[in-house]
Motif scaffolding. Structure first.
Motif: not given
Length: 233
Positions: A214, A218, A222
């Motif tokens: 995860d 993420a 970004e």
């Protein structure tokens, strides 16, 4: 020597073996990347790339598979897996069971993971205790019958002849040497995007994999959302 000390000693021997394979022997470069792609899906540039080193008759390898498989199904194409066989020298029948995976992968790559799961589910048939009174020929015959049941009776002759084919022996040896070149000395050991995970040799459950994957996904988001940098001359 106590049981735990014996295991430590055997692990040390494996490490020493890998060490000398890595520095003293010239490991031949195979014509293609070693390993078995999960669902025949090679890694893409933007996917999380996991490599797993498994011994088909290792209980820890077996215990690590359900959580990893669940994670693979959860993340889909965002994660890819390449499994390498790493037959531990102190596990009876690890080499021949690993060799069977290479044979089947060559015959029908779609059945490779079915066979791996079959080995995991019935490991006790190939533990040292279960086969201690068998000759090598008898063990090989049992492996051939087991593999045939797992992947289909039409493959019986090809599987049997595969155990006498020097190419499958070579492929299994190369897989072990490849693991040694990466510093692998036990199973299971995982690499994510080329970096080894801590807690080597310990099974990871589904939540453990989510905790690793995860944050990486993420970070990808970004990076994708960062505004472009403009340079003015």
């Amino acid at each position: 020597m106590g049981f735990k000390n014996t295991l430590r000693f055997l692990a040390f021997l494996c490490f020493r073996m890998c060490f000398f394979v890595s520095i003293d022997a010239q490991v031949p470069i195979p014509p293609k990347l070693d390993g078995f792609w999960y669902e025949n899906r090679p890694s893409e540039a933007d996917s999380i790339f996991i490599e797993a080193f498994f011994d088909p008759v290792c209980p820890d390898s077996r215990d690590s598979w359900p959580g990893l498989k669940q994670a693979l199904h959860h993340y889909g194409s965002r994660v890819t897996l390449l499994v390498h066989t790493f037959p531990l020298p102190y596990h009876d029948n690890a080499f021949v069971s690993s060799r069977a995976l290479h044979i089947v992968n060559k015959l029908n790559s779609s059945a490779t993971y079915d066979l791996l799961e079959a080995f995991f589910q019935h490991q006790e048939k190939f533990y040292g205790v279960a086969t201690s009174n068998m000759s090598r020929a008898k063990v090989n015959d049992q492996i051939v019958k087991f593999v045939t049941i797992a992947v289909g009776t039409s493959y019986y002759s090809a599987i049997k002849s595969g155990l006498t084919d020097s190419k499958t022996d070579h492929a299994t040896r190369i897989a072990f040497k490849y693991g040694c070149s990466r510093g692998v000395y036990g199973t299971p050991i995982f690499f994510v995007n080329g970096f080894a995970l801590p807690d080597k040799g310990s099974p990871l459950d589904y939540q453990g994999w989510k905790g690793i994957i995860d944050p990486l996904l993420a970070k990808k988001v970004e990076i994708a959302e960062e505004p472009p940098v403009h340079f003015f001359l």
